[in-house]
Design an enzyme around this catalytic site. Sequence first.
Site, PDB file in Angstrom:
ATOM      1  N   LYS A 161       0.842  -1.201   0.000  1.00 41.89           N
ATOM      2  CA  LYS A 161       0.000   0.000   0.000  1.00 41.89           C
ATOM      3  C   LYS A 161       0.877   1.250   0.000  1.00 41.89           C
ATOM      4  CE  LYS A 161      -3.869  -2.427   1.914  1.00 41.89           C
ATOM      5  NZ  LYS A 161      -4.494  -3.032   3.075  1.00 41.89           N
TER       6      LYS A 161
ATOM      7  N   GLN B 294      -5.467  -2.187   9.169  1.00 44.93           N
ATOM      8  CA  GLN B 294      -5.246  -3.498   8.551  1.00 44.93           C
ATOM      9  C   GLN B 294      -5.933  -4.581   9.398  1.00 44.93           C
ATOM     10  OE1 GLN B 294      -3.457  -3.829   5.524  1.00 44.93           O
ATOM     11  NE2 GLN B 294      -4.339  -5.879   5.613  1.00 44.93           N
TER      12      GLN B 294
ATOM     13  N   ASP C 270     -11.752   2.066   2.994  1.00 42.44           N
ATOM     14  CA  ASP C 270     -12.040   0.647   2.766  1.00 42.44           C
ATOM     15  C   ASP C 270     -13.544   0.432   2.585  1.00 42.44           C
ATOM     16  OD1 ASP C 270     -10.024  -1.195   2.480  1.00 42.44           O
ATOM     17  OD2 ASP C 270      -9.686  -1.465   4.627  1.00 42.44           O
TER      18      ASP C 270
END
Length: 284
Positions: free
Chosen positions: A53, A97, A120
């Site tokens: 990322k 995460q 997300d």
Amino acid sequence: MAIRIDGKATAAAVRATLARETEELKQKTGVTPGLAVILVGEDPASQVYVRNKKRGCEEVGFLSREYRLPGDCTREELLSLIGELNADDAIHGILVQLPLPGHLDDKEVIEAIAPQKDVDAFSYGNVGRIVTGDYDFVPCTPAGIMELLRAYDVAIDGKRAVVIGRSNIVGKPMALLLLHQNATVTVCHSHTADLPAVCREADILVVAVGKAGFVTADMVKEGAVVIDVGMNRTEAGLVGDVDFEAVEKKASKITPVPGGVGPMTITMLLRNTLTAAKRAAERK
Ligand code: NAP
């Protein structure tokens, strides 16, 4: 023989566009998109994702910040960091995460992220917006698949789509995105009766099960488009959920694993972050 849908090339093309748009945003508004990634603990797979990322951010000209908290960090420490990032104007996207260590509540942590920074799109509010079709952020894996279908001119309107898998991060949002594009969608799962017969009706078959070689050629209609989301680590290396060699002979288009859906996922995270930065620039 099916055309192979090249996720690497498509991701590279989308990233080039993102880099151009990022530069334009910087020039016009002085805003540089910023993504903060929070990693709790030492999970090796998560570390690889976080590294990728960061690399993706650098490639398109974003500010990228990485926060590493120990695996035994408290709920308060994590929520306090999210609170600081929510208030930080340099940060437009916050990603925690997953999975988190067992003593932390994934849902509570996701809900703590400001909705306009939830790139997300996992929070209840953003999921609700996806259901109604009024969304800025789309979950990254389904969004990447829609981009692949667009890049390879796959007609969706009026087609029969079958999604195998009903997870919150892949199967369910995938079904909704296909529905918004006027496919007639069936979602299958481990209780579906006569799964092969349902799959054979699909013009577009999306497979997100997590079992190597799960979809065999007899489950695929001649000429169908087959999207393999699976990532299974086997002795033979990384493989998908589809028996690629056999299904490739029957499908019209197919994603390989690796090199299909995978490269698109982080690219869509970058796109969501750019969208968040554009919205922030509009509010300035
Ligand atoms: P998940 O949460 O484990 O969901 C798997 C789904 O498959 C469930 O809905 C399950 O049904 C269904 N299933 C399991 N066995 C089945 C069977 N025999 N017949 C029909 N359906 C069955 O997995 P996920 O998070 O969606 O991920 C799926 C795969 O995609 C994994 O391999 C994962 O690594 C991969 N993935 C790839 C990316 C990428 O960027 N390429 C991103 C995310 C995930 P029930 O609901 O009934 O249990």
